[in-house]
Write a protein that holds these residues in place. Structure first.
Motif, PDB file in Angstrom:
ATOM      1  N   GLU A  87       0.666  -1.351  -0.082  1.00 16.67           N
ATOM      2  CA  GLU A  87      -0.083   0.099   0.082  1.00 16.67           C
ATOM      3  C   GLU A  87       0.934   1.455  -0.158  1.00 16.67           C
ATOM      4  O   GLU A  87       1.788   1.371   0.872  1.00 16.67           O
ATOM      5  CB  GLU A  87      -0.973   0.025   1.108  1.00 16.67           C
ATOM      6  CG  GLU A  87      -2.060  -1.057   1.204  1.00 16.67           C
ATOM      7  CD  GLU A  87      -2.883  -0.906   2.351  1.00 16.67           C
ATOM      8  OE1 GLU A  87      -4.019  -2.061   2.352  1.00 16.67           O
ATOM      9  OE2 GLU A  87      -2.588  -0.273   3.501  1.00 16.67           O
ATOM     10  N   GLY A 107       1.392  -1.609  -6.783  1.00 17.67           N
ATOM     11  CA  GLY A 107       1.001  -1.271  -5.529  1.00 17.67           C
ATOM     12  C   GLY A 107      -0.410  -1.235  -5.484  1.00 17.67           C
ATOM     13  O   GLY A 107      -1.248  -1.506  -6.436  1.00 17.67           O
ATOM     14  N   VAL A 108      -1.074  -0.594  -4.331  1.00 15.21           N
ATOM     15  CA  VAL A 108      -2.303  -0.464  -4.036  1.00 15.21           C
ATOM     16  C   VAL A 108      -2.561   0.917  -3.455  1.00 15.21           C
ATOM     17  O   VAL A 108      -1.514   1.151  -2.388  1.00 15.21           O
ATOM     18  CB  VAL A 108      -2.958  -1.598  -3.051  1.00 15.21           C
ATOM     19  CG1 VAL A 108      -4.247  -1.243  -2.613  1.00 15.21           C
ATOM     20  CG2 VAL A 108      -3.000  -2.962  -3.707  1.00 15.21           C
ATOM     21  N   VAL A 110      -3.869   3.963  -1.277  1.00 18.87           N
ATOM     22  CA  VAL A 110      -4.706   4.252  -0.089  1.00 18.87           C
ATOM     23  C   VAL A 110      -4.775   5.618   0.029  1.00 18.87           C
ATOM     24  O   VAL A 110      -3.658   6.472   0.104  1.00 18.87           O
ATOM     25  CB  VAL A 110      -3.973   3.597   1.068  1.00 18.87           C
ATOM     26  CG1 VAL A 110      -5.136   4.044   2.363  1.00 18.87           C
ATOM     27  CG2 VAL A 110      -4.332   2.125   1.144  1.00 18.87           C
ATOM     28  N   ARG A 128      -4.368   6.547   8.306  1.00 19.01           N
ATOM     29  CA  ARG A 128      -4.259   5.562   7.029  1.00 19.01           C
ATOM     30  C   ARG A 128      -3.136   4.350   6.924  1.00 19.01           C
ATOM     31  O   ARG A 128      -3.146   3.603   6.041  1.00 19.01           O
ATOM     32  CB  ARG A 128      -4.254   6.679   5.866  1.00 19.01           C
ATOM     33  CG  ARG A 128      -5.095   7.717   5.605  1.00 19.01           C
ATOM     34  CD  ARG A 128      -6.553   7.292   5.583  1.00 19.01           C
ATOM     35  NE  ARG A 128      -7.198   6.514   4.607  1.00 19.01           N
ATOM     36  CZ  ARG A 128      -7.845   5.591   4.513  1.00 19.01           C
ATOM     37  NH1 ARG A 128      -8.530   5.154   5.489  1.00 19.01           N
ATOM     38  NH2 ARG A 128      -8.321   4.940   3.246  1.00 19.01           N
ATOM     39  N   ARG A 132       0.047  -3.099   6.019  1.00 22.61           N
ATOM     40  CA  ARG A 132       0.335  -3.424   4.606  1.00 22.61           C
ATOM     41  C   ARG A 132       1.028  -2.114   4.072  1.00 22.61           C
ATOM     42  O   ARG A 132       1.453  -2.355   2.928  1.00 22.61           O
ATOM     43  CB  ARG A 132      -0.855  -3.829   3.700  1.00 22.61           C
ATOM     44  CG  ARG A 132      -1.222  -4.955   4.326  1.00 22.61           C
ATOM     45  CD  ARG A 132      -2.427  -5.595   3.663  1.00 22.61           C
ATOM     46  NE  ARG A 132      -3.724  -4.542   3.667  1.00 22.61           N
ATOM     47  CZ  ARG A 132      -4.617  -4.510   4.678  1.00 22.61           C
ATOM     48  NH1 ARG A 132      -4.651  -5.205   5.597  1.00 22.61           N
ATOM     49  NH2 ARG A 132      -5.367  -3.569   4.636  1.00 22.61           N
ATOM     50  N   THR A 133       1.100  -0.980   4.524  1.00 20.72           N
ATOM     51  CA  THR A 133       1.416   0.318   4.171  1.00 20.72           C
ATOM     52  C   THR A 133       3.163   0.077   3.970  1.00 20.72           C
ATOM     53  O   THR A 133       3.703  -0.104   4.980  1.00 20.72           O
ATOM     54  CB  THR A 133       1.404   1.335   5.012  1.00 20.72           C
ATOM     55  OG1 THR A 133      -0.085   1.411   5.373  1.00 20.72           O
ATOM     56  CG2 THR A 133       1.516   2.794   4.479  1.00 20.72           C
ATOM     57  N   TRP A 351      -8.584  -3.067  -5.280  1.00 15.93           N
ATOM     58  CA  TRP A 351      -9.063  -2.561  -3.973  1.00 15.93           C
ATOM     59  C   TRP A 351     -10.680  -2.203  -3.887  1.00 15.93           C
ATOM     60  O   TRP A 351     -11.101  -2.061  -4.752  1.00 15.93           O
ATOM     61  CB  TRP A 351      -8.037  -1.350  -3.606  1.00 15.93           C
ATOM     62  CG  TRP A 351      -8.343  -0.002  -4.475  1.00 15.93           C
ATOM     63  CD1 TRP A 351      -9.402   0.861  -4.397  1.00 15.93           C
ATOM     64  CD2 TRP A 351      -7.547   0.269  -5.819  1.00 15.93           C
ATOM     65  NE1 TRP A 351      -9.180   1.790  -5.375  1.00 15.93           N
ATOM     66  CE2 TRP A 351      -8.015   1.174  -6.269  1.00 15.93           C
ATOM     67  CE3 TRP A 351      -6.515  -0.341  -6.403  1.00 15.93           C
ATOM     68  CZ2 TRP A 351      -7.605   2.020  -7.354  1.00 15.93           C
ATOM     69  CZ3 TRP A 351      -5.947   0.193  -7.407  1.00 15.93           C
ATOM     70  CH2 TRP A 351      -6.324   1.479  -8.031  1.00 15.93           C
TER      71      TRP A 351
END
Length: 397
Positions: A87, A107-108, A110, A128, A132-133, A351
């Motif tokens: 993330e 990546g994802v 957020v 936030r 997983r960040t 996501w």
């Protein structure tokens, strides 16, 4: 005052950006028949020279020139070693390319709130962060730096990498330091709307030699070879990996190299114009965008009005007076983009639908941004002041 609505900004920019230096540089590359950065009958190594010169501007030892700002962001993430599925926190107010780069690096994204600087809110960043960040991507929006010291403090405390999206901030500084050298890597764009431009182009900046090595490899097919000539990029002892082609051409580098000496004087001029307009409207009940470092900005005139309707009315009035104005991103955060909202990538849905970021929505929707140009005359600045005063007074009635 002869230019019609929407035309004045194009005139200001054209006068500031283009001249004989660009024409000469481009023509030399064309006549050399050597537009590819690695070889040709009369290669002048303009891309190498631009990388070295831009490193000085950004205050870093390493720059890799690439094909676009999006390519720069993606390569920076890859260079820092982002794991698949990790993330990355991105502010709600940004261009969709910030999200696209995270997706391109597998990546994802957020999404986090901005504050009244319209950049990532350091006070809302921590909420936030999850297990997983991996990183955070502060965006230096519209010629102004994000508040990097508190952002990097939170990131370091949680062991996160920091990738600066400086696409809109070439030449901007934060507390005496150039953007692009404040985090682990920076990414710049040279698309047509940027402070220096060749139509497209980008650059990755970093102080980390290993990150530079990975970025240089990634944007050049993994660095195992540049062409059939057999040359390589990157250190000989690094393990190989497959990359892609995001290389800058000699023609692009020639135009950018001609413009680069004008970058910092241009930012100073834009900053002076913005100050003069704010001073000339100081008696109005106007809330200006907060700049984390006004002394280092590249010139911004963004104000907040009481409602979305008031902002739309003010934009219309300014445009009618021949002053280019707009609400950034049409008043919509990046999560309003359907693909972003639904998490749709080329590989499928990656996501869940992000939450409403109401603070960001409210600030963005009530904002009015007035475009500036470094070639503005004193009469032009006076015209902007008069139009802002008239528009704000009409909006208040």
């Amino acid at each position: 005052m002869s230019d019609g609505p929407g035309m004045r900004y194009e005139t200001w920019r054209a006068l500031a950006l283009w001249g004989e230096a660009e024409e000469t540089a481009a023509l030399e590359v064309i006549r050399s028949r050597s537009p590819f950065r690695y070889y040709g009958p009369a290669l002048a190594h303009r891309t190498d020279a631009f990388e070295a010169a831009f490193s000085e501007v950004a205050g870093v030892p390493h720059t890799v020139a690439v094909s676009s700002g999006t390519a720069a962001l993606t390569a920076a993430l890859i260079g820092l070693g982002i794991p698949a599925g990790a993330e990355v926190i991105v502010p709600a107010v940004t261009f969709v390319a910030s999200v696209g780069a995270v997706v391109g690096a597998r990546g994802v994204p957020v999404f986090a709130e901005v504050d009244d600087s319209l950049t990532l809110d350091p006070a809302r960043l921590e909420e936030r962060i999850t297990g997983r960040t991996w990183g955070v991507m502060p965006v230096h929006l519209h010629h102004a730096a994000a508040d990097m010291d508190p952002i990097t403090e939170v990131a370091r405390r949680h062991g996160l990498r920091v990738v600066e999206d400086a696409a809109q901030a070439a030449g901007v500084r934060y507390r005496g330091r150039p953007v692009g050298g404040l985090g682990d890597a920076g990414a710049f764009s040279f698309q047509l709307d940027k402070n220096i431009t060749a139509g497209e182009g980008g650059a990755v900046t970093t102080s980390d030699a290993d990150v530079h090595d990975r970025v240089a490899r990634y944007q050049d097919q993994g660095g195992q070879f540049t062409t059939a000539k057999g040359a390589t990029r990157g250190t000989a002892d690094a393990p190989p990996f497959i990359g892609t082609n995001l290389r800058m051409t000699e023609l692009t580098a020639a135009v950018l190299g001609a413009q680069l000496p004008r970058l910092l004087p241009m930012c100073r001029r834009l900053r002076d114009v913005a100050r003069r307009v704010r001073a000339g409207t100081a008696d109005l009940p106007v809330r200006w965008r907060r700049l984390p470092d006004e002394e280092g900005s590249g010139g911004d005139l963004t104000l907040f009005l009481g409602s979305r309707l008031a902002a739309r009315t003010a934009v219309a009035g300014l445009n009618a007076a021949g002053i280019p104005a707009h609400t950034l991103y049409q008043g919509q955060p990046v999560t309003a983009n359907r693909a972003v909202r639904e998490g749709r990538t080329p590989w499928g849905v990656e996501w869940e639908r992000p939450p409403r970021l109401r603070t960001s929505e409210a600030l963005l929707g009530r904002s009015v941004t007035i475009a500036l140009g470094a070639a503005m005359t004193d009469d032009d600045v006076d015209a902007v002041i008069a139009a802002v005063r008239k528009s704000c007074q009409e909006t208040a009635t």
